[in-house]
Motif scaffolding. Structure first.
Motif, short mmCIF file in Angstrom:
data_model
loop_
_atom_site.label_atom_id
_atom_site.label_comp_id
_atom_site.label_asym_id
_atom_site.label_seq_id
_atom_site.Cartn_x
_atom_site.Cartn_y
_atom_site.Cartn_z
N THR A 5 -1.78 2.43 -4.75
CA THR A 5 -1.52 3.80 -4.29
C THR A 5 -2.81 4.41 -3.76
N VAL A 6 -2.75 5.00 -2.57
CA VAL A 6 -3.93 5.57 -1.95
C VAL A 6 -3.74 7.07 -1.71
N GLN A 7 -4.78 7.75 -1.31
CA GLN A 7 -4.73 9.20 -1.12
C GLN A 7 -4.23 9.61 0.26
N GLU A 8 -4.20 8.66 1.20
CA GLU A 8 -3.76 8.98 2.56
C GLU A 8 -2.25 9.16 2.62
N ASP A 9 -1.78 10.09 3.48
CA ASP A 9 -0.34 10.29 3.61
C ASP A 9 0.28 9.24 4.53
N ASN A 10 1.57 9.30 4.65
CA ASN A 10 2.33 8.32 5.42
C ASN A 10 1.87 8.22 6.88
N ARG A 11 1.72 9.37 7.55
CA ARG A 11 1.35 9.36 8.97
C ARG A 11 -0.03 8.75 9.17
N ILE B 49 0.87 -1.17 0.00
CA ILE B 49 0.00 0.00 0.00
C ILE B 49 0.91 1.22 0.00
N ARG B 50 0.83 2.04 -1.03
CA ARG B 50 1.71 3.21 -1.16
C ARG B 50 0.96 4.48 -0.77
N SER B 51 1.54 5.24 0.15
CA SER B 51 0.92 6.48 0.60
C SER B 51 1.05 7.57 -0.45
N SER B 52 0.31 8.65 -0.26
CA SER B 52 0.33 9.75 -1.23
C SER B 52 1.69 10.44 -1.28
N ASP B 53 2.48 10.33 -0.20
CA ASP B 53 3.81 10.93 -0.19
C ASP B 53 4.92 9.90 -0.44
N GLY B 54 4.57 8.77 -1.05
CA GLY B 54 5.56 7.84 -1.56
C GLY B 54 6.19 6.88 -0.58
N ILE B 55 5.47 6.51 0.47
CA ILE B 55 5.99 5.52 1.42
C ILE B 55 5.27 4.20 1.18
N ASP B 56 6.03 3.12 1.02
CA ASP B 56 5.47 1.80 0.73
C ASP B 56 5.28 0.98 2.00
#
Length: 213
Positions: A65-71, A18-25
């Motif tokens: 890839t999802v719309q949520e950020d890493n945190r 699951i990849r966050s919107s700011d590029g964290i896998d």
């Protein structure tokens, strides 16, 4: 270029990313997500392209890839994991509640939505930031939580100072809160004007002077 999330979302045996919107896998296990979320159960149940034919892959794993950020994603996904693998977030920061609540609704996870609602009406949080709690509850259309937080705002000035979450609510919501404050104030004034209710409850007003110290 994406980077890998911190444990437990870096497991080598994970079967999806699951990849966050700011590029964290986030390397996760489908089984944890599907048993808790009908959204993920449906999504993972769809026919998948064969390995090697997918454009969006990493380490031979499909990437979503999802719309949520890493945190937000880190807190949200931890709720799916058993305590032996990941400590569940406390959501003690008010800023974390809205995005987690939004994600819980988006991905149809009632338990996480309930956890977010409980965090919003935690007495420690309410006593410290009642107006912020009210704004979050109203913007999320949480009826019970909005009523609870509104009662705690009675400790605040009738005309509140500016706070960031005030932009989450409408003028109608703010007017309703101010009207509620005014009605409560009027009700208390009428009780203080006539203390017969004290006599009927305690026997005499002199025996309950401590109420007005």
């Amino acid at each position: 270029m994406s980077t890998c999330a911190s444990p437990p979302f870096d497991h080598p045996n994970a079967d999806i990313i699951i990849r966050s919107s700011d590029g964290i896998d986030f390397h996760v296990f489908k089984v944890f997500l599907t048993v808790a979320s009908s959204f993920f159960e449906t999504m993972f149940g769809l026919p998948q392209p064969a390995v090697g034919t997918r454009e969006n892959t990493r380490d031979d794993l499909p990437v979503v890839t999802v719309q949520e950020d890493n945190r937000t994603l880190d807190m949200f996904l931890r709720f799916f994991y058993p305590f032996t693998l990941a400590k569940h977030p406390s959501l003690s920061s008010l800023a974390d509640i809205p995005p987690v609540l939004k994600a819980a609704r988006k991905y149809s996870v009632d338990l996480i939505e309930s956890k977010a609602c409980q965090a919003l009406v935690n007495p420690k949080v309410l006593e410290a930031e009642p107006l912020r709690c009210f704004a979050i509850a109203r913007s999320a259309r949480l009826k019970h939580e909005a009523m609870t937080t509104a009662r705690y705002t009675l400790r605040e000035p009738l005309i509140p100072a500016w706070f960031a979450e005030i932009e989450l609510i409408t003028m109608s919501d703010l007017l309703a809160l101010l009207t509620y404050h005014k009605k409560c104030s009027t009700a208390v004034e009428s009780l203080l004007a006539n203390l017969d209710w004290v006599k009927s409850h305690y026997g005499s007003s002199s025996s309950s002077n401590w109420l007005f110290l």
